[in-house]
Scaffold this motif. Structure first.
Motif, mmCIF file in Angstrom:
data_model
loop_
_atom_site.group_PDB
_atom_site.id
_atom_site.type_symbol
_atom_site.label_atom_id
_atom_site.label_comp_id
_atom_site.label_asym_id
_atom_site.label_seq_id
_atom_site.Cartn_x
_atom_site.Cartn_y
_atom_site.Cartn_z
ATOM 1 N N VAL A 1 -6.352 16.249 10.000
ATOM 2 C CA VAL A 1 -5.595 14.831 10.485
ATOM 3 C C VAL A 1 -5.043 13.710 9.703
ATOM 4 O O VAL A 1 -3.662 13.089 9.632
ATOM 5 N N LEU A 2 -5.871 14.215 8.582
ATOM 6 C CA LEU A 2 -5.887 12.893 7.730
ATOM 7 C C LEU A 2 -4.364 13.293 6.464
ATOM 8 O O LEU A 2 -3.785 12.415 6.017
ATOM 9 N N ALA A 3 -3.922 14.584 6.267
ATOM 10 C CA ALA A 3 -3.231 15.531 5.678
ATOM 11 C C ALA A 3 -1.965 14.753 6.268
ATOM 12 O O ALA A 3 -0.208 15.221 5.691
ATOM 13 N N ASN B 1 -0.801 5.280 7.797
ATOM 14 C CA ASN B 1 -2.163 5.593 6.566
ATOM 15 C C ASN B 1 -1.203 5.799 5.394
ATOM 16 O O ASN B 1 -1.273 5.073 4.262
ATOM 17 N N PHE B 2 -0.240 7.361 5.496
ATOM 18 C CA PHE B 2 0.475 7.435 4.326
ATOM 19 C C PHE B 2 1.310 6.406 3.930
ATOM 20 O O PHE B 2 1.649 6.185 2.790
ATOM 21 N N PHE B 3 2.159 6.142 4.926
ATOM 22 C CA PHE B 3 3.611 5.294 4.901
ATOM 23 C C PHE B 3 3.344 4.331 3.500
ATOM 24 O O PHE B 3 3.733 3.407 2.953
ATOM 25 N N ILE B 4 1.747 3.159 4.930
ATOM 26 C CA ILE B 4 1.369 1.900 4.210
ATOM 27 C C ILE B 4 1.095 2.160 2.434
ATOM 28 O O ILE B 4 1.094 1.680 1.576
ATOM 29 N N LEU B 5 0.084 3.178 2.623
ATOM 30 C CA LEU B 5 -0.461 3.458 1.090
ATOM 31 C C LEU B 5 0.405 3.517 0.103
ATOM 32 O O LEU B 5 0.298 3.377 -1.310
ATOM 33 N N SER B 6 0.743 4.631 0.313
ATOM 34 C CA SER B 6 1.656 5.443 -0.895
ATOM 35 C C SER B 6 2.979 3.976 -1.031
ATOM 36 O O SER B 6 3.583 4.134 -2.420
ATOM 37 N N GLN B 7 3.163 2.944 -0.026
ATOM 38 C CA GLN B 7 4.529 2.422 -0.495
ATOM 39 C C GLN B 7 3.563 1.105 -1.290
ATOM 40 O O GLN B 7 4.664 0.730 -2.513
ATOM 41 N N GLY C 1 -12.258 9.527 0.366
ATOM 42 C CA GLY C 1 -11.582 9.743 -0.832
ATOM 43 C C GLY C 1 -10.397 10.270 -0.787
ATOM 44 O O GLY C 1 -9.563 9.923 -1.361
ATOM 45 N N TRP C 2 -9.282 10.699 0.383
ATOM 46 C CA TRP C 2 -8.408 11.118 0.873
ATOM 47 C C TRP C 2 -7.600 10.146 0.713
ATOM 48 O O TRP C 2 -6.935 10.239 -0.037
ATOM 49 N N HIS C 3 -7.798 8.653 0.877
ATOM 50 C CA HIS C 3 -6.803 7.509 0.737
ATOM 51 C C HIS C 3 -6.404 7.005 -0.273
ATOM 52 O O HIS C 3 -6.103 6.396 -0.982
#
Length: 210
Positions: free
Chosen positions: A17-19, A24-30, A166-168
């Motif tokens: 699910v995290l992958a 979450n991914f879009f906000i953190l990567s940006q 860890g993932w984030h």
């Protein structure tokens, strides 16, 4: 199935699910690409807190509550959709702004107000993330062993917290690499537009109930 096997299964499903790319991914990567690493770490703490809240309320029987009260599940879905639309619209506006203010120096030690704002962004994103809500109220509840002892429930909370943290944090580290950042600075408006559009589409999809 032993409790250890159940923990491994829960970990595997949660990592899947995290992958998968989501809010979450879009906000953190940006944020990481913009060089806002200190703020991004507070967002990670907020996301992890959201995961802990979800796993604890799921263990307390939220999935059964939502299953028996469809209006509550609909409210969670619409709340998440509204937040995705709002955040995505912000990114789109920044991408299509005709004039950009000069970039300020990146703050490595944000003030208390900035830290709280970043933490709140992560917390709200984690709590209203439709992908996460669907996981905690369906797959997680289905895999959780019935009548599990207290130590297993505590271990599940710790496991989820560590995996989320860890993932984030990994996302923020990868997207803070100089090579990626330099390329981003040349394509900033396009990247913001793509991320904002993806979040808006996710929000619209959740409103449609799919």
């Amino acid at each position: 199935m032993t409790y250890a096997s159940s923990l491994l299964l829960l970990a595997g499903i949660y990592l899947a699910v995290l992958a998968s790319p989501g809010p979450n991914f879009f906000i953190l990567s940006q944020m990481a690409l913009e060089g806002r690493r200190a703020e991004a770490r507070w967002v990670v703490l907020g996301l992890t807190t959201g995961s802990i809240v979800w796993v604890m309320v799921s263990l307390a029987g939220l999935s059964a509550l939502l299953a028996s009260h469809p209006w509550a599940a609909t409210a969670v879905r619409l709340l998440g959709a509204a937040y995705l639309l709002w955040y995505g619209a912000r990114l789109l506006l920044s991408a299509f702004a005709s004039a950009r203010a000069p970039r300020a120096a990146v703050r490595t030690l944000p003030g208390a107000a900035s830290r709280w704002s970043a933490y709140r962004t992560g917390l709200l994103t984690g709590l209203t993330n439709p992908k996460g809500a669907a996981f905690w109220t369906s797959a997680f509840a289905a895999v959780l062993p019935p009548g599990a002892p207290a130590w297993f429930l505590a271990a599940t909370v710790v496991l989820v917290a560590l995996l989320s943290l860890g993932w984030h944090l990994g996302i923020t580290l990868v997207f803070a690499l100089p090579a990626l950042r330099n390329r981003y600075l040349r394509l900033e408006r396009m990247v913001n537009g793509i991320a904002g559009g993806a979040l808006v589409l996710l929000g619209m999809q959740r409103i449609a109930g799919r």
